[in-house]
Scaffold this active site. Structure first.
Site, short mmCIF file in Angstrom:
data_model
loop_
_atom_site.label_atom_id
_atom_site.label_comp_id
_atom_site.label_asym_id
_atom_site.label_seq_id
_atom_site.Cartn_x
_atom_site.Cartn_y
_atom_site.Cartn_z
N GLU A 34 -3.00 13.32 -8.60
CA GLU A 34 -3.36 14.11 -7.41
C GLU A 34 -2.03 14.50 -6.77
O GLU A 34 -1.39 13.68 -6.12
CB GLU A 34 -4.18 13.26 -6.43
CG GLU A 34 -5.48 12.72 -7.02
CD GLU A 34 -6.56 13.77 -7.16
OE1 GLU A 34 -6.43 14.85 -6.56
OE2 GLU A 34 -7.54 13.50 -7.88
N CYS A 61 -1.66 17.11 1.77
CA CYS A 61 -1.53 17.81 0.49
C CYS A 61 -2.37 19.07 0.46
O CYS A 61 -1.99 20.07 -0.13
CB CYS A 61 -1.93 16.88 -0.64
SG CYS A 61 -3.54 16.15 -0.41
N LYS A 64 0.20 -0.32 -5.69
CA LYS A 64 1.60 -0.20 -5.30
C LYS A 64 1.64 0.78 -4.13
O LYS A 64 1.62 1.99 -4.31
CB LYS A 64 2.43 0.32 -6.47
CG LYS A 64 3.91 0.02 -6.42
CD LYS A 64 4.63 0.49 -5.18
CE LYS A 64 5.09 1.93 -5.26
NZ LYS A 64 5.77 2.37 -3.98
N GLY A 89 6.87 -2.48 -2.87
CA GLY A 89 8.23 -2.21 -3.32
C GLY A 89 8.40 -0.79 -3.82
O GLY A 89 7.58 0.08 -3.53
N GLY A 113 8.86 2.64 -5.98
CA GLY A 113 8.15 3.33 -7.05
C GLY A 113 8.94 3.33 -8.35
O GLY A 113 8.38 3.14 -9.43
N GLU A 137 6.09 23.61 -1.46
CA GLU A 137 5.39 22.72 -0.53
C GLU A 137 6.44 22.13 0.42
O GLU A 137 7.32 21.39 -0.01
CB GLU A 137 4.69 21.60 -1.30
CG GLU A 137 3.91 20.67 -0.40
CD GLU A 137 3.32 19.48 -1.13
OE1 GLU A 137 4.06 18.78 -1.84
OE2 GLU A 137 2.11 19.24 -0.99
P1 NAP Z 1 6.10 10.55 -4.02
O1 NAP Z 1 7.52 10.53 -3.65
O2 NAP Z 1 5.72 11.19 -5.29
O3 NAP Z 1 5.62 9.03 -3.99
C1 NAP Z 1 4.28 8.65 -4.19
C2 NAP Z 1 4.24 7.22 -4.72
O4 NAP Z 1 4.83 7.17 -6.03
C3 NAP Z 1 5.03 6.23 -3.87
O5 NAP Z 1 4.33 5.01 -3.83
C4 NAP Z 1 6.33 6.12 -4.64
O6 NAP Z 1 7.05 4.93 -4.39
C5 NAP Z 1 5.81 6.15 -6.07
N1 NAP Z 1 6.83 6.48 -7.08
C6 NAP Z 1 8.05 7.05 -6.89
N2 NAP Z 1 8.70 7.18 -8.06
C7 NAP Z 1 7.88 6.68 -9.03
C8 NAP Z 1 7.98 6.54 -10.44
N3 NAP Z 1 9.04 6.94 -11.13
N4 NAP Z 1 6.94 5.99 -11.11
C9 NAP Z 1 5.83 5.61 -10.45
N5 NAP Z 1 5.68 5.70 -9.11
C10 NAP Z 1 6.70 6.24 -8.40
O7 NAP Z 1 5.22 11.26 -2.93
P2 NAP Z 1 5.30 11.07 -1.36
O8 NAP Z 1 6.57 11.69 -0.91
O9 NAP Z 1 5.05 9.66 -1.02
O10 NAP Z 1 4.01 11.89 -0.88
C11 NAP Z 1 3.99 13.26 -0.67
C12 NAP Z 1 3.42 14.01 -1.85
O11 NAP Z 1 2.08 13.56 -2.14
C13 NAP Z 1 3.24 15.48 -1.55
O12 NAP Z 1 3.67 16.25 -2.65
C14 NAP Z 1 1.73 15.64 -1.36
O13 NAP Z 1 1.26 16.92 -1.59
C15 NAP Z 1 1.21 14.66 -2.32
N6 NAP Z 1 -0.17 14.31 -1.98
C16 NAP Z 1 -1.20 14.70 -2.80
C17 NAP Z 1 -2.52 14.41 -2.49
C18 NAP Z 1 -3.66 14.82 -3.37
O14 NAP Z 1 -4.73 14.24 -3.25
N7 NAP Z 1 -3.51 15.80 -4.24
C19 NAP Z 1 -2.80 13.68 -1.35
C20 NAP Z 1 -1.74 13.29 -0.54
C21 NAP Z 1 -0.42 13.60 -0.88
P3 NAP Z 1 8.08 4.82 -3.16
O15 NAP Z 1 7.35 4.02 -2.16
O16 NAP Z 1 9.27 4.12 -3.70
O17 NAP Z 1 8.41 6.22 -2.71
#
Ligand code: NAP
Ligand code: MG
Length: 473
Positions: A245, A279, A170, A201, A203, A378
């Site tokens: 992660e 991240c 996804k 689509g 999340g 963050e």
């Molecule tokens: P996010 O909002 O948490 O979204 C990540 C993914 O999860 C997207 O595909 C999102 O779909 C999906 N999602 C949203 N709600 C969900 C739910 N209820 N159940 C399952 N999946 C769901 O994060 P982001 O804004 O895309 O990315 C930034 C974050 O990622 C930052 O906090 C960053 O630190 C972290 N990050 C961590 C690492 C690591 O390796 N530790 C690496 C890179 C980034 P949508 O497409 O609808 O939003």
């Protein structure tokens, strides 16, 4: 205009069960760059059924058979690198050189690492008469963010394939293009039907359908802390394994024997890379209080020299990914200006001069403490906070005073002193004097998650452990 309206399920490109589309915005132009379909739980059901069916045979393949497939994927990936770079630039705004270079290169690097690990990996070991087997966990839901789209996707897909798992990806709604091309690459390489599936689509809809699905065995998620918490709750009812992660606010400690100006300059420029949307970014820069004046001068000069502009041009930094991210970063800059503690030394609110369209942010640096919102949260944008420390113990105390525990950086001349500090940091990954290793496990302590990706540790995320007593006799 890209039109990616079909999903990849059971080895075929198929229409969504319920037609629904969404625009994808190029953050540099604010214009529509393409369209995707938004899937529903019914599409996830189809993909999970295909993955379940394929698991029976894929999990029985030999490592050599899976290695052949990874090599075929490597050949197809090499052919499409330029296209992937353009897609990443359009979907999330990374400058062309970065998108086509490091972004695409990280995907290729994880593929190469998976190939190397698979050649050596022991799926079965004997301990006296006891056999311990590492067996594919099953059907995996892979949920990824937009910030390093190829890195996050490839670091999951290739270990899943290599271990004999089947998966449903996804991708992020904000950055769905490169994932679409990756699915085309896997298809062209001959991935058997159902072994890899992709549904685009939201999340909230698709992610939840995966995390609550009765027939999904494991979820690997990279993204934000609040979504990670929700996923763990949603997956609990079916006792899935969940690899998380999550985010970070990682400390970059410049020790007092280091070349301060050089290190502060490089750490500032490095943090602005990818518009600060990393991240593991060293987003809290810790310098000796005794040399704060020099550090301030170096950081503000370094931030001012980061060029910002059109990702198709020759600029160091493009926009941030979306209007939502832009607004959230601006709110943090305003908080920093208003908190009565923080001092702005570079950048500030609004777009850089001369840019009135696109989600561009000024490379910004504050001096602050761990007590402020900008010091603790963050921000996920090009906003660096710098803090002073009195001695090494104080530096370690500041570094560890965080709810996160993803990364850390220690730079200095006395290598043993750097490693001693690295050992005291409560984070899953510490980088001493700018190292890099595709085989090094990567993941967080505390609220930065519980998984470990990259290299052979990344394989274990997708493996169950089976004991066969007397299996070795
Ligand atoms: P996010 O909002 O948490 O979204 C990540 C993914 O999860 C997207 O595909 C999102 O779909 C999906 N999602 C949203 N709600 C969900 C739910 N209820 N159940 C399952 N999946 C769901 O994060 P982001 O804004 O895309 O990315 C930034 C974050 O990622 C930052 O906090 C960053 O630190 C972290 N990050 C961590 C690492 C690591 O390796 N530790 C690496 C890179 C980034 P949508 O497409 O609808 O939003
Ligand atoms: Mg988000």
């Amino acid at each position: 205009m890209r039109e990616y309206l079909q999903f990849y399920i059971d080895g075929k490109w198929v229409d969504p069960v319920v037609p629904k589309t969404a625009d994808v915005i190029n953050p540099a132009t604010e214009e529509v760059a393409g369209q995707i379909s938004l899937g529903s739980a019914a599409d996830i059901d189809k993909a999970v059924a295909a993955a379940r069916k394929a698991f029976a045979s894929w999990s029985e393949t030999t490592p050599a058979q899976r290695l052949d497939l990874l090599l075929a994927i490597q050949a197809e990936y090499a052919k499409r690198q330029d296209e992937l770079g353009v897609a990443i630039r359009e979907e999330m705004g990374a400058p062309a050189g970065l998108a086509g270079g490091f972004h695409v290169g990280l995907g290729a690097g994880h593929l190469q690492a998976a190939i190397e690990v698979l050649k050596e990996f022991k799926f079965e070991e004997l301990r006296g008469s006891t056999m311990v087997r590492h067996e594919a966990i099953g059907v995996c839901g892979l949920i990824t963010p937009w910030n390093w789209p190829m890195n996050q996707t490839c670091v999951k897909i290739f270990p899943a394939l290599a271990t004999g798992c089947t998966s449903i990806l996804k991708p992020p709604q904000l950055a769905p293009f490169s994932a679409q091309i990756l699915a085309e690459i896997l298809h062209a390489a001959g991935v058997p039907a159902g072994v890899f599936n992709m549904v685009q689509g939201s999340g909230a809809v698709l992610g939840t359908a995966l995390t609550t699905h009765e027939d999904v065995d494991m979820i690997s998620f990279t993204g934000s802390e609040p979504v990670g918490v929700q996923i763990q709750k949603d997956a609990a009812a079916t006792v899935k394994r969940v690899g998380l992660e999550l985010g970070g606010k990682s400390a970059f400690i410049v020790l007092d024997d280091a070349d301060l100006v050089k290190n502060v300059t490089e750490a500032t420029a490095g943090m602005m890379g990818n518009s600060g949307q990393t991240c593991s970014a060293g987003s809290r820069l810790l310098v000796p209080n005794s040399r704060m004046a020099e550090a301030k001068a170096a950081a503000s000069a370094a931030a001012a020299s980061v060029t910002v502009g059109d990702p198709t041009g020759n600029f160091a930094m493009g926009p941030v990914v979306s209007k939502g991210q832009y607004n959230s970063i601006q709110e943090y800059i305003e908080l920093g200006l208003a908190d009565g503690v923080s001092e702005l030394i570079a950048g500030g609110p609004g777009r850089p001069d001369g840019l009135d369209k696109g989600w561009f942010v000024k490379p910004t640096v504050f001096i602050t403490t761990n007590q402020t919102a900008i010091g603790r949260d963050e921000i996920f944008g090009p906003v660096l906070v710098m803090m002073g420390y009195d001695d090494v113990d104080h530096a370690v105390e500041i570094a560890n005073d965080s709810t996160f525990g993803l990364a850390g950086y220690v730079n200095g001349v006395d290598h043993a002193a750097c490693v001693a500090v690295a050992k005291r940091m409560r984070t899953g990954w510490v980088n001493v004097n700018n190292g890099f290793d595709f085989h090094a496990p990567f993941g967080g302590y505390k609220r930065s998650g519980n998984g470990r990706e990259w290299g052979d540790y990344g394989f274990h995320e997708y493996l169950e452990i089976k004991t066969v007593l007397n299996g070795g006799v």
